[in-house]
Motif scaffolding. Structure first.
Motif, mmCIF file in Angstrom:
data_model
loop_
_atom_site.group_PDB
_atom_site.id
_atom_site.type_symbol
_atom_site.label_atom_id
_atom_site.label_comp_id
_atom_site.label_asym_id
_atom_site.label_seq_id
_atom_site.Cartn_x
_atom_site.Cartn_y
_atom_site.Cartn_z
ATOM 1 N N GLY A 71 59.515 -0.631 44.970
ATOM 2 C CA GLY A 71 58.422 -0.580 43.998
ATOM 3 C C GLY A 71 58.674 0.432 42.895
ATOM 4 N N PHE A 72 59.094 1.649 43.280
ATOM 5 C CA PHE A 72 59.324 2.674 42.276
ATOM 6 C C PHE A 72 60.575 2.390 41.448
ATOM 7 N N GLU B 284 62.115 8.962 50.331
ATOM 8 C CA GLU B 284 62.207 7.766 51.179
ATOM 9 C C GLU B 284 63.660 7.489 51.573
ATOM 10 N N ARG C 143 49.385 10.018 57.638
ATOM 11 C CA ARG C 143 50.353 9.639 56.604
ATOM 12 C C ARG C 143 51.003 10.860 55.971
ATOM 13 N N THR D 30 60.133 -0.632 50.906
ATOM 14 C CA THR D 30 59.099 -1.141 49.990
ATOM 15 C C THR D 30 58.799 -0.123 48.899
ATOM 16 N N SER D 31 58.714 1.162 49.309
ATOM 17 C CA SER D 31 58.449 2.211 48.316
ATOM 18 C C SER D 31 59.590 2.314 47.321
ATOM 19 N N ILE E 110 59.938 10.430 44.921
ATOM 20 C CA ILE E 110 59.544 9.579 46.057
ATOM 21 C C ILE E 110 60.735 8.765 46.554
ATOM 22 N N SER F 44 58.945 0.125 55.478
ATOM 23 C CA SER F 44 58.017 0.970 54.702
ATOM 24 C C SER F 44 58.730 1.757 53.594
ATOM 25 N N PRO F 45 59.787 2.517 53.879
ATOM 26 C CA PRO F 45 60.472 3.227 52.780
ATOM 27 C C PRO F 45 61.173 2.279 51.813
ATOM 28 N N ALA G 154 58.438 9.247 40.494
ATOM 29 C CA ALA G 154 59.020 8.072 41.133
ATOM 30 C C ALA G 154 60.389 8.397 41.739
#
Length: 437
Positions: free
Chosen positions: A230-231, A255, A388, A226-227, A251, A223-224, A248
């Motif tokens: 993406g950013f 993460e 979340r 992926t974040s 985040i 999950s982190p 971004a």
């Protein structure tokens, strides 16, 4: 009937011995009894005739010496009874030995003998009875053969459940935890079957937990990542506004911190599981340690406007201070995390004759009773807590439980009411603490 395998085994082999002897003796008697009686009679008749013929031929002057010599040579005991006077003469027979007693124990033969006009009743008996060698060997052979056959049968009966245990243990070692042994026996093998079945159940549960653990670790890392991925891709775009770039980067940093905490917690659990952590317990005031933890986390609970109360007096504890500090941080952070804004948290430290009790109580999200046994499992999150907006890996309470168990204590959750729950830690009270108080 037999409660233990030891008694069962002893009973079986004693039964084999007794049955073998009785069966072999009976069979030997049936085979040799009639023939033995007939052969013994013929032998006595021949010896009696030889004695009488030899006397007629020799006509010895010393009858007593002559008869003693014949009796010794023939391995016989001889008794002569004068029919008229009832005078008794014995040859090759000790005076203290009673012939009537010997006749009851050993076969004897009686025949009339007329000598010099006087009729005697001559009784012959084996002076040194040794038995028939063929009969003895037959009896021993039958006993041995019968015992061997019965031991083979009994051994097969005793080994069969052991082979079943071996087969099931082999299946378990190959990863098949669904095999089970019958539990009808009431001896040691029955108890072993029950324990092996329990072990297979526990190993199966452990395997399922391991698979769930791997899946949870993969999910928590994915999950982190992926974040971050993406950013990071968004930041490569030169046309991205400055404000979006800052968001971004924030985040990505959050993460990354999450990944760092997750890795750190996994490392702690690994060290605790492997017992590689060197134990260095010291005596210290655990109430003061908890108080400092509350002050350290003050920015977090003041931000949510929580009311925090603590009731504790000086309480000495022999423990690993750094590990216990992690316990209090995790429990306090957990209470802050799941207590709604404006709620309250109370901490109570008490001492009993045998234990030190620390209780963290809050009026946060209630925990269903069915979750009490699983809440300390790794990566386990109560469904109602899956928010979340709440960060967490589900490892904090697992670390708490490991540390408390390392100190021979226990931790559990207690739902005091619909709106209040408590996490309770019980630690053994030391003799040093008793003296200090």
């Amino acid at each position: 009937m037999f409660k233990t395998l030891y008694v069962r085994t002893v009973a079986i082999y004693l039964g084999i011995v007794m049955f073998s002897v009785a069966f072999s003796l009976l069979l030997t008697i049936l085979l040799f009894f009639e023939k033995t009686g007939q052969d013994q009679k013929e032998i006595f008749e021949e010896k009696a005739e030889l004695i009488m013929d030899f006397y007629e031929q020799m006509q010895p002057e010393d009858f007593q010496a002559f008869m003693n010599h014949l009796a010794q040579t023939s391995s016989l005991a001889i008794q002569l009874i004068d029919q008229e006077t009832s005078h008794v003469q014995t040859f090759n027979l000790p005076k203290e030995t009673q012939l009537s007693k010997l006749e009851k124990e050993i076969s004897a033969y009686t025949i009339p003998w007329e000598r010099n006009g006087t009729v005697y009743q001559m009784t012959l008996i084996e002076a040194y009875p040794e038995g028939n060698l063929l009969e003895l060997m037959t009896l021993l052979s039958l006993i041995v053969l019968t015992s061997i056959v019965l031991v083979l049968i009994a051994t097969r009966y005793l080994v069969r459940p052991v082979n079943a245990v071996t087969s099931v243990a082999k299946e378990i070692s190959m990863g098949n935890f669904n095999v089970r042994l019958p539990t009808t026996r009431r001896d040691e093998l029955g108890s072993l079957a029950v324990n092996i079945n329990h072990m297979a159940t526990e190993l199966g549960q452990l395997e399922r937990e391991r698979e769930a653990f791997i899946a949870n670790v993969s999910h928590e890392f994915q999950s982190p990542l992926t974040s971050i991925r993406g950013f990071s891709s968004m930041l490569l775009n030169d046309d991205m506004p400055t404000g979006d770039q800052q968001r971004a980067l924030t985040i990505i940093q959050q993460e990354s911190d999450r990944l760092s905490r997750l890795s750190d917690n996994l490392l702690k659990l690994t060290v605790l599981d492997s017992d590689k952590h060197v134990s260095q317990p010291i005596q210290y005031n655990v109430a003061e340690q908890i108080r400092r933890t509350v002050f350290t986390l003050e920015p977090q609970w003041t931000q949510k406007k929580l009311q925090v109360e603590m009731n504790a007096e000086k309480t000495l504890l022999d423990a690993e201070k750094d590990l216990m500090n992690q316990v209090w941080i995790n429990l306090m952070s957990n209470a802050i995390k799941f207590t709604p804004p404006g709620g309250r948290i109370s901490i109570h430290v008490s001492s009993s004759p045998h234990y030190i009790e620390v209780r963290f109580k809050d009026n946060g999200i209630p925990i269903p009773s069915k979750e009490f046994g699983r809440i300390f499992s790794r990566f386990h999150k109560v469904d109602r807590m899956r928010d979340r907006n709440i960060n967490g890996s589900g490892l904090g309470l697992s670390i708490v439980k490991k540390i408390i168990e390392r100190h021979r204590g226990k931790v559990y959750v207690y739902q005091e009411s619909e709106t209040e729950k408590s996490f309770v830690v019980l630690l053994p009270k030391t003799t040093t603490q008793d003296k200090s108080n």
